[in-house]
Scaffold this motif. Sequence first.
Motif, mmCIF file in Angstrom:
data_model
loop_
_atom_site.group_PDB
_atom_site.id
_atom_site.type_symbol
_atom_site.label_atom_id
_atom_site.label_comp_id
_atom_site.label_asym_id
_atom_site.label_seq_id
_atom_site.Cartn_x
_atom_site.Cartn_y
_atom_site.Cartn_z
ATOM 1 N N HIS A 180 0.829 -1.199 0.000
ATOM 2 C CA HIS A 180 0.000 0.000 0.000
ATOM 3 C C HIS A 180 0.863 1.248 0.000
ATOM 4 O O HIS A 180 0.440 2.302 -0.449
ATOM 5 C CB HIS A 180 -0.958 -0.002 1.191
ATOM 6 C CG HIS A 180 -0.328 0.389 2.485
ATOM 7 N ND1 HIS A 180 0.317 -0.514 3.291
ATOM 8 C CD2 HIS A 180 -0.212 1.585 3.099
ATOM 9 C CE1 HIS A 180 0.785 0.126 4.347
ATOM 10 N NE2 HIS A 180 0.479 1.393 4.266
ATOM 11 N N VAL A 229 0.196 4.424 -2.436
ATOM 12 C CA VAL A 229 0.038 5.818 -2.009
ATOM 13 C C VAL A 229 1.087 6.696 -2.678
ATOM 14 O O VAL A 229 0.782 7.791 -3.152
ATOM 15 C CB VAL A 229 0.144 5.923 -0.475
ATOM 16 C CG1 VAL A 229 0.076 7.370 -0.050
ATOM 17 C CG2 VAL A 229 -0.965 5.150 0.175
ATOM 18 N N ILE A 250 0.251 7.215 -6.403
ATOM 19 C CA ILE A 250 -0.902 8.118 -6.553
ATOM 20 C C ILE A 250 -0.477 9.554 -6.252
ATOM 21 O O ILE A 250 -0.887 10.500 -6.938
ATOM 22 C CB ILE A 250 -2.075 7.687 -5.646
ATOM 23 C CG1 ILE A 250 -2.675 6.379 -6.126
ATOM 24 C CG2 ILE A 250 -3.166 8.762 -5.645
ATOM 25 C CD1 ILE A 250 -3.859 5.908 -5.315
ATOM 26 N N LEU A 270 -0.693 12.835 -8.542
ATOM 27 C CA LEU A 270 -1.283 14.124 -8.138
ATOM 28 C C LEU A 270 -0.332 15.268 -8.443
ATOM 29 O O LEU A 270 -0.734 16.321 -8.958
ATOM 30 C CB LEU A 270 -1.570 14.129 -6.636
ATOM 31 C CG LEU A 270 -2.845 13.466 -6.137
ATOM 32 C CD1 LEU A 270 -2.900 13.544 -4.620
ATOM 33 C CD2 LEU A 270 -4.051 14.159 -6.727
ATOM 34 N N LEU A 276 -5.136 9.924 -16.816
ATOM 35 C CA LEU A 276 -6.005 9.044 -16.042
ATOM 36 C C LEU A 276 -6.722 8.033 -16.922
ATOM 37 O O LEU A 276 -6.756 6.839 -16.632
ATOM 38 C CB LEU A 276 -7.013 9.879 -15.261
ATOM 39 C CG LEU A 276 -7.777 9.077 -14.220
ATOM 40 C CD1 LEU A 276 -6.865 8.748 -13.063
ATOM 41 C CD2 LEU A 276 -8.991 9.835 -13.755
ATOM 42 N N LEU A 282 -7.775 -3.331 -0.221
ATOM 43 C CA LEU A 282 -7.530 -1.950 -0.630
ATOM 44 C C LEU A 282 -8.454 -1.571 -1.782
ATOM 45 O O LEU A 282 -8.064 -1.600 -2.942
ATOM 46 C CB LEU A 282 -6.072 -1.766 -1.017
ATOM 47 C CG LEU A 282 -5.077 -2.084 0.102
ATOM 48 C CD1 LEU A 282 -3.665 -1.860 -0.376
ATOM 49 C CD2 LEU A 282 -5.356 -1.259 1.339
ATOM 50 N N LEU A 341 -10.324 0.702 -4.272
ATOM 51 C CA LEU A 341 -10.243 2.048 -4.845
ATOM 52 C C LEU A 341 -11.618 2.464 -5.344
ATOM 53 O O LEU A 341 -11.777 3.494 -5.969
ATOM 54 C CB LEU A 341 -9.244 2.072 -5.996
ATOM 55 C CG LEU A 341 -7.813 1.707 -5.618
ATOM 56 C CD1 LEU A 341 -6.921 1.733 -6.848
ATOM 57 C CD2 LEU A 341 -7.282 2.663 -4.586
ATOM 58 N N PRO A 399 -11.500 10.843 -9.467
ATOM 59 C CA PRO A 399 -10.251 10.562 -8.744
ATOM 60 C C PRO A 399 -10.105 11.341 -7.444
ATOM 61 O O PRO A 399 -9.431 10.889 -6.525
ATOM 62 C CB PRO A 399 -9.166 10.948 -9.750
ATOM 63 C CG PRO A 399 -9.839 11.751 -10.792
ATOM 64 C CD PRO A 399 -11.260 11.336 -10.821
ATOM 65 N N ILE A 405 -11.198 9.249 -4.653
ATOM 66 C CA ILE A 405 -10.187 8.247 -4.302
ATOM 67 C C ILE A 405 -9.121 8.886 -3.423
ATOM 68 O O ILE A 405 -8.729 8.347 -2.387
ATOM 69 C CB ILE A 405 -9.534 7.650 -5.566
ATOM 70 C CG1 ILE A 405 -10.573 6.897 -6.391
ATOM 71 C CG2 ILE A 405 -8.395 6.711 -5.182
ATOM 72 C CD1 ILE A 405 -10.011 6.221 -7.608
ATOM 73 N N THR A 406 -8.681 10.088 -3.846
ATOM 74 C CA THR A 406 -7.643 10.754 -3.054
ATOM 75 C C THR A 406 -8.116 10.976 -1.625
ATOM 76 O O THR A 406 -7.409 10.643 -0.667
ATOM 77 C CB THR A 406 -7.301 12.115 -3.697
ATOM 78 O OG1 THR A 406 -6.990 11.895 -5.068
ATOM 79 C CG2 THR A 406 -6.131 12.754 -3.014
ATOM 80 N N VAL A 442 -9.209 7.340 0.167
ATOM 81 C CA VAL A 442 -8.264 6.222 0.210
ATOM 82 C C VAL A 442 -6.857 6.685 0.569
ATOM 83 O O VAL A 442 -6.223 6.127 1.466
ATOM 84 C CB VAL A 442 -8.239 5.468 -1.145
ATOM 85 C CG1 VAL A 442 -7.284 4.310 -1.080
ATOM 86 C CG2 VAL A 442 -9.627 4.988 -1.496
ATOM 87 N N VAL A 443 -6.378 7.709 -0.124
ATOM 88 C CA VAL A 443 -5.007 8.151 0.126
ATOM 89 C C VAL A 443 -4.873 8.737 1.530
ATOM 90 O O VAL A 443 -3.922 8.438 2.255
ATOM 91 C CB VAL A 443 -4.556 9.176 -0.934
ATOM 92 C CG1 VAL A 443 -3.196 9.735 -0.598
ATOM 93 C CG2 VAL A 443 -4.522 8.528 -2.301
ATOM 94 N N MET A 483 -4.650 6.169 4.320
ATOM 95 C CA MET A 483 -3.404 5.407 4.218
ATOM 96 C C MET A 483 -2.220 6.258 4.647
ATOM 97 O O MET A 483 -1.297 5.780 5.300
ATOM 98 C CB MET A 483 -3.193 4.900 2.792
ATOM 99 C CG MET A 483 -4.086 3.722 2.470
ATOM 100 S SD MET A 483 -3.403 2.701 1.175
ATOM 101 C CE MET A 483 -4.326 3.256 -0.196
ATOM 102 N N ALA A 484 -2.264 7.546 4.267
ATOM 103 C CA ALA A 484 -1.189 8.434 4.702
ATOM 104 C C ALA A 484 -1.268 8.668 6.204
ATOM 105 O O ALA A 484 -0.255 8.889 6.866
ATOM 106 C CB ALA A 484 -1.272 9.768 3.959
ATOM 107 N N LEU A 508 -2.607 3.208 7.930
ATOM 108 C CA LEU A 508 -3.531 2.176 7.469
ATOM 109 C C LEU A 508 -3.912 1.252 8.626
ATOM 110 O O LEU A 508 -3.051 0.743 9.339
ATOM 111 C CB LEU A 508 -2.862 1.375 6.347
ATOM 112 C CG LEU A 508 -3.713 0.308 5.662
ATOM 113 C CD1 LEU A 508 -4.851 0.950 4.898
ATOM 114 C CD2 LEU A 508 -2.856 -0.511 4.725
#
Lengths: 308, 355
Positions: free
Chosen positions: A112, A116, A119, A123, A237, B53, B55, B240, B243-244, B247-248, B251-252, B255
């Motif tokens: 994961h 991250v 992604i 971004l 994308l 995970l 998305l 998207p 998702i950011t 999900v991101v 996780m940041a 998790l």
Amino acid sequence: MGGDEQGGSPTHTFLQVLVSGILVGGLYGMFSSGLALVLGSTKVVNFAHGDFITLGMYGAVQFARFGLNPLESLVPIALIMFAVGAVVYQVALRRSVLDQHESPSERTGFSHVQLVITISISLIIENGLQVAYSPNSQSINDFLNGTLNLGGIYVPETQLLAFGVALVTFALLYIAIHRTRRGKALQAIVDNLGAAALVGINASRMYIVTFGTGCALAAISGVVLITYYPAVPTTGLNLLTIAFVVVILGGLGNTVGAFVSGIVIGVVQQLTATYVSIGLQNIGLFVVFIAAMLFFPQGILGKRGAAL
Amino acid sequence: MRWRLPLFVAVLVATLPLWLLTNQYLRSTATLTLLWIAAGIAWNVLGGFGGQLSLGHGVFFGLGAYGLYFWFEHVSASSAWLGVPVIALLAAVVGLPMVVAFRLRGVYFALVTFAVVTIIQDLAGYFSSVTNGPDGVSLPLVNGGSAPSAIEFSNPVTYFYIALGAVVLYGAIAALVRRSSFGLRLRAIRDDEVAARSNGVKVIRVKVAALLLSAWMVAVVGALYMATVQFIDPASGFGPMVITQTVVAPMAGGLGTLWGPALGAGILYPLQQAFSNLFPNLAGMGLVVYGAVVALLMRLEPRGFVGVFSRVAVLWDNGINWVARRRSGEERWVRVLSRWRMSESSLEGSSPSTM
């Protein structure tokens, strides 16, 4: 990238759609084989791959402002993006890749952390391009505007050029992987990491090269794509989702499979666009993808021995 | 007392509108931050505790948001409070075919869910007779925007407290899930699915239950987002960005931890907004900073903000010891004593003859 509506008999339309599908598909095959190369060697699922294509497109736009046409800027951009990819890998991803390979604690073989990070890189690129070039679309229109008539089937010169570049690039990639010493070393790493290390192959250094090559392949397809398809910062994308579909259908990490299924996907997409609706061209793709995923989890071509 | 810190933080956040959130911009940013935290907690139930995970949680978010619009249009605006949980349930059930993806693991699961949400986004743009296409839909105003039964309030601070309520509720749900045997089974599946199954865990059943719970929670957030922002289009519902944020951010943050989603969205979303505000002429600057911070964070500390905080906590403890050591000479004796104990315990392990 919809099919061109041409008058004439149904067979003629079908052939026209088939040809434009193959031409577009060659390009899909090229950038997808880059994704497959990275996936097969480093096991990184690169969510920024589509944005490396976009970077190639914007690179060509930038070089066009300096007076170079896309064909002339192809090699410089490929080299620059190779370096960019190598740096991105070395700075952002190397540690997590090596951690994962040393202790495959996650049985799924999927980190994961890499998800991250890639992604985030995506971004950065998408929004960085928006900052630098505005959200408006960029294009190169004054390069190869002609259309060839091949027995009643119309082929834009730009698409033909893109397909040619894709074929040549993929041939070079194939030779590099299968016919050179370094390529054999790469195959050895994919085949058995531990054994490869025992005979003195430095996997960590090889990953820098493969990640850079993956980026370069994406960028090259971006450079030729910009000749007939305008770029916006988020173009990547859509291309990324296509690349995922292609790579998974071709068998994860299999470059030849990726190239072949890229062409298949190009044809499927053009057929959906022509015979169903242009607004649904990607949906047909994803439906095929999900079905294939559930019924052929190993990919259409399967995975025979060492991939790549 | 495990609930003291969360309670303190919740009360502190509840007082924010009184002294920090002085203008409408800050209030709406804070409200959205809370909603993204709630969405992150919801995602974390399946993604973090269960290790799936996904998305594709944008599907539920968007369905919740569009669902509230359809509820207003086709049922009644005055029963909106009833509508939110019902819509969310429908969204979770509609998204249930996603369980076929549970046959797949790891990256395959992530990619299929990614494809699903992309399909839904395309469909939402395509069927414009239902969804008004890419232009999106706005929630109709009831009674000039002042109708508590339709979740429309003339005082925007109310939305802030609704979002805070959702975060508190979700935090409690996540804590309960973690402590329950259900949570234990989920974590067993995350750590080793085959071993979990061989120990009698009904893997598919647990995964489906976790998906339903997680999907319902995300869909409620989607509906609340719609009630707050009063506008949704395919990109903001399924795109998207969702998702950011769902999900991101968790996780940041960390998790599979309780505080991860709160730290992730709580730090990153305000940061993004601050930089967007700082560079009003450079649209996208906020997300560039967002991406850079997350990439750097995950590179340096893969456990995310939770990991950073635990490191700081360790440093803090060590710092205090260091101060204490300089103040008194007792530290030396403590060290001698601990060495003594260590040697004792190492002797215990060896055979008595060596003593």
